[in-house]
Design an enzyme around this catalytic site. Structure first.
Site, PDB file in Angstrom:
ATOM      1  N   SER A 105       2.878   4.035  -7.101  1.00 44.80           N
ATOM      2  CA  SER A 105       2.519   2.780  -7.668  1.00 44.80           C
ATOM      3  C   SER A 105       3.200   1.753  -6.660  1.00 44.80           C
ATOM      4  CB  SER A 105       2.980   2.644  -8.960  1.00 44.80           C
ATOM      5  OG  SER A 105       3.029   1.272  -9.399  1.00 44.80           O
TER       6      SER A 105
ATOM      7  N   GLN B 120      -8.225  -0.504 -16.396  1.00 49.22           N
ATOM      8  CA  GLN B 120      -8.880  -1.199 -15.619  1.00 49.22           C
ATOM      9  C   GLN B 120     -10.322  -1.038 -15.113  1.00 49.22           C
ATOM     10  OE1 GLN B 120      -6.860  -3.547 -12.176  1.00 49.22           O
ATOM     11  NE2 GLN B 120      -7.539  -1.874 -10.852  1.00 49.22           N
TER      12      GLN B 120
ATOM     13  N   LEU C  44       0.687  -1.160  -0.120  1.00 48.00           N
ATOM     14  CA  LEU C  44       0.143  -0.077   0.106  1.00 48.00           C
ATOM     15  C   LEU C  44       0.820   1.281   0.002  1.00 48.00           C
ATOM     16  CD1 LEU C  44      -2.726  -1.024   2.640  1.00 48.00           C
ATOM     17  CD2 LEU C  44      -2.678  -1.442   0.199  1.00 48.00           C
TER      18      LEU C  44
ATOM     19  N   LYS D 103      -5.283   5.994 -12.298  1.00 48.04           N
ATOM     20  CA  LYS D 103      -3.790   5.573 -13.009  1.00 48.04           C
ATOM     21  C   LYS D 103      -4.300   4.339 -13.838  1.00 48.04           C
ATOM     22  CE  LYS D 103       0.522   3.562 -11.776  1.00 48.04           C
ATOM     23  NZ  LYS D 103       0.140   2.333 -11.530  1.00 48.04           N
TER      24      LYS D 103
ATOM     25  N   GLY E 163      -1.694   6.552  -2.429  1.00 46.21           N
ATOM     26  CA  GLY E 163      -2.838   6.538  -3.389  1.00 46.21           C
ATOM     27  C   GLY E 163      -3.907   5.576  -2.813  1.00 46.21           C
ATOM     28  N   HIS E 164      -3.496   4.357  -2.324  1.00 49.53           N
ATOM     29  CA  HIS E 164      -4.613   3.504  -1.528  1.00 49.53           C
ATOM     30  C   HIS E 164      -5.139   4.112  -0.564  1.00 49.53           C
ATOM     31  CE1 HIS E 164      -1.838   0.375  -3.424  1.00 49.53           C
ATOM     32  NE2 HIS E 164      -2.702  -0.083  -3.978  1.00 49.53           N
TER      33      HIS E 164
HETATM   34  O1  PAF Z   1      -5.635  -2.683  -9.345  1.00 49.61           O
HETATM   35  C1  PAF Z   1      -5.286  -3.657  -8.431  1.00 49.61           C
HETATM   36  O2  PAF Z   1      -4.416  -3.414  -7.255  1.00 49.61           O
HETATM   37  C2  PAF Z   1      -5.846  -4.966  -8.945  1.00 49.61           C
HETATM   38  O3  PAF Z   1      -6.000  -4.981 -10.287  1.00 49.61           O
HETATM   39  C3  PAF Z   1      -7.165  -5.278  -8.186  1.00 49.61           C
HETATM   40  C4  PAF Z   1      -8.192  -4.326  -8.710  1.00 49.61           C
HETATM   41  C5  PAF Z   1      -7.031  -5.199  -6.734  1.00 49.61           C
HETATM   42  C6  PAF Z   1      -7.614  -6.898  -8.689  1.00 49.61           C
HETATM   43  O4  PAF Z   1      -6.614  -7.769  -8.227  1.00 49.61           O
END
Ligand code: PAF
Length: 283
Positions: free
Chosen positions: A187, A155, A33, A151, A36-37
């Site tokens: 990241s 996805q 982590l 980012k 960002g998280h």
């Molecule tokens: O972005 C991420 O960290 C991963 O792709 C996710 C969304 C947790 C799925 O494993």
């Protein structure tokens, strides 16, 4: 913070909360982590009664075994960061909990071009693997809202498509990319950069900002070629792709006719570390 390792325990706990009509914010992660998280956790906390974070390094989304093995893991550190941020629940299952008998449930869903261009082209099967795990996690947590960083723009598009196609009742909340003071997008992969690579890495964002300045002025192909030259100029970085696409379908654009939807995307190798970043060109 309460930590759960099994699906049975977390679903039992959350069912009770859902019966009390408590809203649940969900931040899926693969750990390692960073700020960002934590920003996603804080936003979730401000918008929901309960915030759940998952940490699961999803083997199914890695098309490269070495990348999976090298993925940074430090659950004790992550736990501490989440607790300090006020996250309510951590779900950190083992592989065998998520994929008993090593068998991920197959996902019968087409993503059109969304999983075939850019990241999809260079990491075949990656987005299918992301969709499989996110669908499974949504089925376990049943979040009211789920938070994803821009980012990983592609996805986000894949997950929106998944949720829309399967009619999963969750609000997807896109969140702005969080950057280091020198512009580098945060990241988990940044941890793997050497000191000199770390000094070089902000060039990616600087070039993207210049591309934004020149967008609509230089023709698209010329601008893309300029950006690649600029990133590679010092001989330390190699551009895997640099694309300018429309933000809905992620299809490359050839001119500035519908420029308000244009986003520039790039993936760059710096030594062995692959970094991605993007910028919305007209917002
Ligand atoms: O972005 C991420 O960290 C991963 O792709 C996710 C969304 C947790 C799925 O494993």
């Amino acid at each position: 913070m309460i930590q759960f390792f099994t699906i049975r325990e977390i679903t039992g706990y959350l069912k009770e909360k859902q019966l009390q009509n408590r809203s649940i914010g969900f931040v899926p992660t693969m750990g390692a982590l960073h700020e960002g998280h934590l920003t996603l956790i804080r936003q979730s906390k401000s918008e929901n009664d309960l915030t759940v974070c998952s940490i699961f390094v999803n083997p199914v989304q890695f098309n490269n075994k070495e990348d999976l093995e090298k993925y940074p893991r430090d659950l004790a550190r992550d736990y501490k960061m989440l607790e300090e941020t006020g996250c309510d629940i951590l779900f950190s299952p083992e592989n065998k909990e998520m994929y008993p008998d090593n068998q991920p449930e197959p996902l019968d869903l087409e993503f059109g071009m969304l999983d075939k261009v850019m990241e999809g082209k260079f990491r075949p099967g990656h987005f299918k693997g992301v969709a499989i795990v996110v669908k499974k996690l949504f089925g376990i947590i049943h979040p009211t809202r789920a938070y994803f960083g821009k980012k990983d723009f592609q996805q986000l598009a894949v997950i929106r498509h998944l949720v829309h196609s399967l009619e999963i009742p969750v609000i997807i909340v896109p969140c702005d990319t969080i950057r280091e003071p020198d512009g580098l997008a945060m990241s988990s992969r940044n941890m793997r950069l050497t000191v000199t690579e770390r000094q070089t890495a902000p060039i990616i964002h600087h070039v993207l900002c210049k591309v934004k300045e020149k967008a609509g002025i230089l023709p698209v192909p010329e601008l893309k070629a300029w950006a690649v030259r600029k990133i590679e100029e010092n001989g330390k970085m190699h551009v895997e792709y640099f694309e300018i696409c429309d933000k809905e379908h992620l299809l490359p654009i050839e001119n500035w006719d519908r420029k308000e939807n244009a986003v520039a995307f790039t993936a760059v190798f710096l030594g062995t570390v692959r970094l991605i970043d993007n910028i919305e060109l007209f917002s």
